[in-house]
Each structure stands twice: as structure tokens, then as C-alpha cells.
Enzyme design. Sequence first.
Site, mmCIF file in Angstrom:
data_model
loop_
_atom_site.group_PDB
_atom_site.id
_atom_site.type_symbol
_atom_site.label_atom_id
_atom_site.label_comp_id
_atom_site.label_asym_id
_atom_site.label_seq_id
_atom_site.Cartn_x
_atom_site.Cartn_y
_atom_site.Cartn_z
ATOM 1 N N LYS A 49 -1.232 6.828 35.531
ATOM 2 C CA LYS A 49 -1.309 5.449 35.059
ATOM 3 C C LYS A 49 0.095 4.919 34.822
ATOM 4 O O LYS A 49 1.008 5.674 34.507
ATOM 5 C CB LYS A 49 -2.125 5.362 33.768
ATOM 6 C CG LYS A 49 -1.507 6.131 32.608
ATOM 7 C CD LYS A 49 -1.806 5.509 31.282
ATOM 8 C CE LYS A 49 -1.335 6.363 30.124
ATOM 9 N NZ LYS A 49 -0.326 5.728 29.293
ATOM 10 N N HIS B 20 5.403 20.124 35.427
ATOM 11 C CA HIS B 20 6.334 19.637 36.447
ATOM 12 C C HIS B 20 7.687 20.345 36.357
ATOM 13 O O HIS B 20 8.298 20.669 37.375
ATOM 14 C CB HIS B 20 6.514 18.123 36.315
ATOM 15 C CG HIS B 20 5.492 17.356 37.088
ATOM 16 N ND1 HIS B 20 4.179 17.281 36.693
ATOM 17 C CD2 HIS B 20 5.579 16.662 38.256
ATOM 18 C CE1 HIS B 20 3.508 16.562 37.578
ATOM 19 N NE2 HIS B 20 4.330 16.174 38.533
#
Lengths: 288, 170
Positions: free
Chosen positions: B99, B34
Amino acid sequence: MRVDFVNLVWYNLYMYNHKEISNRLATAIDCALKKVDDDILRLLKEAYANEDNPRAKWALAQIIENDEIALAHNCYPCQDTGVAMLFVTVGQNATFDGSLENALTEGVRLGYADARKSIAHPLTRINTGDNTPAVIYYDVVDGDGLKVDFLAKGAGSENTSCVKMLTPSKGADGIVSAVCDIVKQAGANPCPPLLLGVGVGGTMDKACLLSKKALLRKCGQYSADTEVAKLEKRILDEINALGIGAQGLGGKHTALACAVEIAPTHIGMLPVAVTIQCHSARHTKVRF
Amino acid sequence: MPIIMDEKYDVTKLRAGDEILFSGTVYTARDAGHKRIVETLAKGEPLPFPLQGSAIYYAGPTPTKKGEIIGSCGPTTSARMDDYTPTLLDNGLKIMIGKGNRSSAVIQSMINNGAVYLIAVGGAGALIKSKITACEDVAYLDLGCEALRKLTVKDLPLLVGIDCKGKSIL
């Protein structure tokens, strides 16, 4: 009288072979990383049977299926094979034919050969490439024994672990509410249902270490100390009343077990540390 | 009955709590990936994969065993991507799979950009591995398990964690 030091050493001290330490530790780590603790699987199945929330059941069914697939195919149940933590209990009369620390590190390196390499420099974030160094704690005891407890600690759950420095006036109620606050703050992130290791007493760092050692106990087994066991049951009940549930999806099973370890502390302190462990608990013991 | 979908599905139809079986293409990226994506976008340079309309799966698998497609590959904690996510959403990311919880800034950006957050079961790495039918290295291979990979998945079980109206089940 002349003392023969060579014979003294020969008769009274046990010498451990560093290669044997590395190889046996490596084999134990490799097996442990591919298998979720049997007690956890039993607690997960009990949780599934007792759960009413359909979303939590959806998650629990997948976790159980996952752990069974890992067992059947000899593969890692979770991709986060963690930081290797070693809790070494060594007798003060034990001797070694090389460096104990190097032997343990080599055991970790070999044991993680096929596992994920998750250890990086904290600032540059460059990966060390072999999952070392491990986090190692030593306890020196009487005798000449050598025992290593291995715990694979994943980041998702460890990032939510926490220590609070309470004042003594807060007492048992304060301990329970501190644990509840930490678990609430963690929410869905640490992959509930959880195992909780709680350290109470000592100093800030001692409480943290106790919270890790609490996780070395057989999962679901309460303390032999009845006062501590009472606290463990109370924490577990209050945590499961929070309603976070499996994967944060609600229901009755936020935690499967809670183990508390205590140590004497200062008259002016009440440290409470919580190590949050995900359901994918992978650990083992090696006695050399 | 679960909704059968791929990455081209109109995600605005999804509602928080919907059960999904996802079959299609996802790109793996986590912390270090990222950072690189956001740095590349900041420089105005092209990304090594099509971000527009795509799905990113927050995952870093164990090494692939000889003769297998991929190692164990469960979701990682999505919240660690929160600082980067609004930039990716502003540049066309439609589906995130991970999650745990998301920040309010991410949820606001999802509402603005019409994106969804799907949750996989944390710690189900072996089960999810069995749903991956192809794996292709795309970029950032120096990051090891954090490399950018293109996965083809079949019947991946997911829930809509947060829908594009910002409603959450977490």
C-alpha cells in the site's frame, strides 16, 4: 495532639489494587483492538455514500466490509495492533498496593497476548516479544480517581506524523497550510481516509502530546471552543479539497475528522503538531 | 470486470488502474525480511524461496488463532521497502503487493525489469485474511510476524498501482 496516621490513611485515601488494574486494562485493550470505533464506521459509511470516485469507492467498500468482518468474527480489523499508548489521569490522593507503572505494563502485556508483537529495540531491532513497553503519559489531578485512555498507534500512519515550529506571524492561515503540507507529504502511505489530531501551542513536545490527546476525543465531534471548532472545520475542508482520497486513489475523503487541542505558547513561537491516524482507529477508556 | 490473474500472468499486459482478482502464490516479507534477502543476495548465497518470477506481499500478520489458517493480514507501507526493492527486482521479482507510494528509484527499476506494483487496501486485514486459503512458514521464523511465509490466496482484490511502464494511479 497525637495524630493517628493509620486512620488518616484509612479514611482519606483510596487504594487501588494492582491486579485489578492489570486485568481490567487487559480486557479493555483486547476488546478495543478487535473493534473499530463505531463513530468511524458511521463516518466511513457516510463517506462511501457521498463519494463519486469509483476507485475510492472500491477502497471504502472494502474498508467497511473489513470492519464488519472483524466485528462478526471477533478478529483484528488491522494486523498492525500498534504501539500501546496510555494516557493516565491519576488523582493526587490515590494510593496503590503496588507499582502503578508495573500494573499498567502488565495490563498491556496481557491485552496484547493474542495481538501482534510490534515493539523492537530501535538499534538492534530485536523484538521485545510482548508488545511492551507501552508509551505512558501521566496527568496528576485533584482527588483520588484513576482513568486510563488507551490508543493503539500503528506505524504506517505514525511515520507520517510531524511537527512544525511556525513563527507567530503565520497565524491561523499558517496552521492550516502546515497541516495541509504534512498530509500532502504523507499521501497514500498512512491509509487514508484519516483522522487528524492537531496540537497547537505549548512547546515542540507539548504540541506533539496535544496532537495525540486530540485523538482521544469522540471521533467527528468538534471542540467546545468555537474558535478552535472553526479552525477544525477549516482544516478538514482544505484537507478534503487536496484530492488525495481513500488510499490515495482520489476523491473527496482524505480525512474523516479533525480535532485540534490548544495550549498557551511563548510570545515567539507557534508550534503545530499533527498526529496522523489511519481509519482503523482503535481506542478505549477505562475508569477504575 | 476485474482481471483474473496469478503470479504467472504476463504482467506487461497490466495497466495502472486495472482492477484485479489475484488467485495464486505470494510470499510475505517486510522490513527485516527484506534486509535479510538483500544481505543473502550480496553474499551470493541461495535464497530460501524462488525470487525469480515471484510475487512478494508486504505484510506481517497477527498471530494465527488455533484452528485457523492465518491471523489478520493487510498490507504494510511499501515505501519502507524502497531501499531494498531495486536489488530484488534486478534478481527477478515480478510482482509487489502493498500500500502507498513508491520511490522514483523503484519505479525506474520496475520499468527496467518489467515488474508491477499492485495495491491492496490498507487496514483491510480481516477481509484479506478471509481470502487466504493456505499459509506455510518458509524462513526467518525468528523474526516473528516478519517471517517469510508462502501464502495461497483466492480472489484477493487489488488494483494496479504502478504498471511496468512506470505509470501510477497514486
